[in-house]
Motif scaffolding. Structure first.
Motif, short mmCIF file in Angstrom:
data_model
loop_
_atom_site.label_atom_id
_atom_site.label_comp_id
_atom_site.label_asym_id
_atom_site.label_seq_id
_atom_site.Cartn_x
_atom_site.Cartn_y
_atom_site.Cartn_z
N ASN A 81 0.87 -1.17 0.00
CA ASN A 81 0.00 0.00 0.00
C ASN A 81 0.91 1.22 0.00
O ASN A 81 1.44 1.62 1.03
N LEU A 82 1.11 1.83 -1.14
CA LEU A 82 2.04 2.95 -1.28
C LEU A 82 1.35 4.29 -1.37
O LEU A 82 1.99 5.33 -1.21
N ASP A 83 0.04 4.29 -1.62
CA ASP A 83 -0.66 5.55 -1.83
C ASP A 83 -2.10 5.42 -1.37
O ASP A 83 -2.93 4.79 -2.05
N GLY A 84 -2.40 5.99 -0.21
CA GLY A 84 -3.75 5.91 0.33
C GLY A 84 -4.80 6.51 -0.59
O GLY A 84 -5.93 6.01 -0.67
N LEU A 85 -4.45 7.56 -1.32
CA LEU A 85 -5.40 8.17 -2.24
C LEU A 85 -5.69 7.24 -3.43
O LEU A 85 -6.84 7.14 -3.88
N ALA A 86 -4.66 6.57 -3.94
CA ALA A 86 -4.86 5.63 -5.04
C ALA A 86 -5.71 4.45 -4.58
O ALA A 86 -6.59 3.99 -5.32
N THR A 87 -5.47 3.98 -3.36
CA THR A 87 -6.26 2.88 -2.83
C THR A 87 -7.72 3.31 -2.66
O THR A 87 -8.64 2.57 -3.01
N LEU A 88 -7.92 4.53 -2.16
CA LEU A 88 -9.28 5.06 -2.01
C LEU A 88 -9.97 5.20 -3.36
O LEU A 88 -11.14 4.85 -3.52
N GLY A 89 -9.22 5.70 -4.35
CA GLY A 89 -9.78 5.86 -5.68
C GLY A 89 -10.21 4.54 -6.28
O GLY A 89 -11.27 4.44 -6.91
N GLN A 90 -9.39 3.50 -6.08
CA GLN A 90 -9.74 2.18 -6.59
C GLN A 90 -10.98 1.65 -5.89
O GLN A 90 -11.86 1.03 -6.52
N MET A 124 15.96 -1.83 -3.61
CA MET A 124 14.68 -2.39 -3.16
C MET A 124 14.09 -3.30 -4.23
O MET A 124 14.31 -3.11 -5.42
N LEU A 125 13.35 -4.29 -3.76
CA LEU A 125 12.60 -5.19 -4.63
C LEU A 125 11.12 -4.95 -4.37
O LEU A 125 10.64 -5.13 -3.25
N LEU A 126 10.40 -4.50 -5.41
CA LEU A 126 8.98 -4.23 -5.31
C LEU A 126 8.21 -5.33 -6.03
O LEU A 126 8.48 -5.64 -7.19
N ILE A 127 7.24 -5.93 -5.33
CA ILE A 127 6.49 -7.06 -5.86
C ILE A 127 5.01 -6.68 -5.95
O ILE A 127 4.39 -6.31 -4.94
N GLY A 128 4.45 -6.74 -7.16
CA GLY A 128 3.07 -6.36 -7.38
C GLY A 128 2.19 -7.55 -7.72
O GLY A 128 2.67 -8.61 -8.13
N ALA A 129 0.88 -7.35 -7.54
CA ALA A 129 -0.12 -8.36 -7.88
C ALA A 129 -1.00 -7.79 -8.99
O ALA A 129 -1.64 -6.75 -8.82
N ALA A 184 0.27 1.98 -8.67
CA ALA A 184 1.07 2.73 -7.70
C ALA A 184 2.42 2.07 -7.48
O ALA A 184 3.43 2.75 -7.29
N VAL A 185 2.47 0.73 -7.54
CA VAL A 185 3.73 0.01 -7.38
C VAL A 185 4.63 0.25 -8.59
O VAL A 185 5.83 0.51 -8.46
N LYS A 186 4.04 0.17 -9.78
CA LYS A 186 4.81 0.44 -11.00
C LYS A 186 5.36 1.86 -11.01
O LYS A 186 6.52 2.09 -11.37
N SER A 187 4.53 2.81 -10.60
CA SER A 187 4.96 4.21 -10.57
C SER A 187 6.11 4.41 -9.61
O SER A 187 7.08 5.13 -9.91
N ALA A 188 6.04 3.76 -8.44
CA ALA A 188 7.12 3.87 -7.46
C ALA A 188 8.42 3.29 -8.01
O ALA A 188 9.49 3.87 -7.83
N ALA A 189 8.32 2.15 -8.70
CA ALA A 189 9.51 1.52 -9.27
C ALA A 189 10.14 2.42 -10.33
O ALA A 189 11.38 2.55 -10.40
N GLU A 190 9.31 3.06 -11.13
CA GLU A 190 9.83 3.97 -12.15
C GLU A 190 10.53 5.17 -11.52
O GLU A 190 11.59 5.60 -11.98
#
Length: 305
Positions: free
Chosen positions: A143-152, A242-247, A257-263
Motif C-alpha cells: 500500500n504505497l498511496d492511500g489516495l490511489a487505494t481510495l480511488g480504486q 529495493m525489490l517491489l512485488i506487485g499483484a 502505484a507500485v509500477k509508478s514507485a519503481a519507475e
C-alpha cells in the motif's frame, strides 16, 4: 536444524513488543561484524503467525538473522485497545524493532534489511527514506498511496457499501475521541459479507494460513487522519536497493502505484509482478518463486563486502 528463539521481547513507547528471532546456521554471509538481519512485520491487521514463517525460514536458511514482530495492540504484543491500527504507532514499533535488531549479538548493525507486505509494504518505504543505514528492502503487494487505494475502492465498490464503510470509520473515530471502546471492522470477508475487504478467494487464502492470533478485525479510527498515508511519495529518498512485488489482479492496493514507485526509484528498484490477487503472494503457486527471488535479492544486496 537452525535454532529459533521464540518470544523475543522489546519495548516500544512502554508497550511490550513480542517477536520471533530466527538464528542462522550458515556462515555464507558472515563477516567479522556479524551476519545481516531482516526485520519483518505483517500488513494492516494480521499477525506474525499468518504466513510469515515461510519467508523467514527461507531467509534463515540462506544465512540471515530474521526478526519478525507483532505490532502493539496485535498478536502477542501488549497495547489497549486490541486490534487498533495506527500508522504512527506501527512506524514507532518498526523503529524500535530495527534498534533491537542492530543490538542482537552476532548481527552486523550496518546490514539491516526490511521486509514489508501490504500495509507494511508502505511502512518499509517510509522507514528507509528516513534511515540511510537501511541496507535493502522488499516491499510486497504494498500500500504505497492511500489516495490511489481510495480511488480504486470508489471505482469498484457499490455506493451503499462505501457509505457503510465510511460510517463505521467515522463512528469509531468519534468513539476514540470520547475514550470509548472501538467499533470493530471485520478485516476480510467473502464476497457479499460486511468487511473492510471482500474477496472469497482472498478469504480462503488467509484462512489457509491458519493464523491463530489473527482475530480478523481492527479499529479503523486512525483512517480519519489527514492527510492520507502516502509513503510512496518518499521513494526517491530511499537510498538502498529495493525489490517491489506487485499483484496484477490486486483490487485492494493498486498495481499502478507500485509500477509508478519503481519507475521513480529508477536503478535502485527491481520490479516483478505476478498474475494474482492481493493475498496470492502468501500461497502457492506464487510463494515458492517469489521467495526464491527475495532470497536471491537479499543475498546479493547484503553479501559481505
Amino acid at each position: 536444524m537452525a535454532e529459533i528463539h521464540d518470544d523475543i521481547e522489546f519495548l516500544s513507547h512502554g508497550e511490550r513488543i513480542v517477536g520471533d528471532h530466527y538464528l542462522p546456521d550458515s556462515d555464507a554471509l558472515r563477516t567479522a561484524d556479524g551476519r545481516p538481519c531482516i526485520v519483518m512485520a505483517h500488513g494492516l491487521s494480521m499477525t506474525r503467525d499468518g504466513g510469515l514463517a515461510a519467508f523467514a525460514k527461507a531467509f534463515e536458511d540462506a544465512g540471515f538473522h530474521v526478526l519478525v514482530f507483532d505490532y502493539r495492540h496485535f498478536g502477542g504484543s501488549s497495547g489497549m485497545p486490541r486490534e487498533l491500527v495506527s500508522v504512527k504507532r506501527q512506524l514507532a514499533d518498526w523503529r524500535a524493532a530495527i534498534d533491537f535488531a542492530r543490538a542482537i549479538d552476532g548481527v552486523d548493525p550496518e546490514r539491516i534489511a526490511l521486509w514489508g507486505t501490504s500495509f507494511s509494504g508502505g511502512h518499509v518505504i517510509e522507514l528507509a527514506s528516513r534511515d540511510p543505514r537501511i541496507a535493502a528492502l522488499v516491499s510486497q503487494v504494498p500500500n504505497l498511496d492511500g489516495l490511489a487505494t481510495l480511488g480504486q475502492l470508489v471505482r469498484n465498490e457499490p455506493p451503499r457499501r462505501l457509505l457503510w464503510l465510511a460510517s463505521v470509520i467515522v463512528r469509531d473515530a468519534l468513539r476514540g475521541l470520547l475514550g470509548r471502546k472501538p467499533l470493530y471492522l471485520k478485516s476480510i470477508g467473502r464476497d457479499g459479507e460486511r468487511a473492510a475487504y471482500v474477496s472469497s478467494e482472498g478469504y480462503e487464502q488467509v484462512e489457509s494460513l491458519k493464523a491463530l492470533s489473527f482475530n480478523n478485525r481492527f479499529a479503523p479510527r486512525d483512517f480519519m487522519r489527514v492527510p492520507p498515508y502516502r509513503p510512496g511519495r518518499r521513494i526517491k529518498k530511499v537510498h538502498c536497493r529495493m525489490l517491489l512485488i506487485g499483484a496484477e489482479r490486486d483490487n485492494l492496493t493498486p498495481l499502478s502505484a507500485v509500477k509508478s514507485a519503481a519507475e521513480k526509484a529508477g536503478q535502485r528498484a527491481e520490479f516483478v509482478s505476478y498474475p494474482i490477487g492481493h493475498f496470492g503472494a502468501y500461497v502457492e503457486p506464487t510463494l515458492s518463486d517469489s521467495v526464491a527471488r527475495q532470497v536471491e535479492f537479499f543475498a546479493r544486496e547484503l553479501a559481505p563486502g
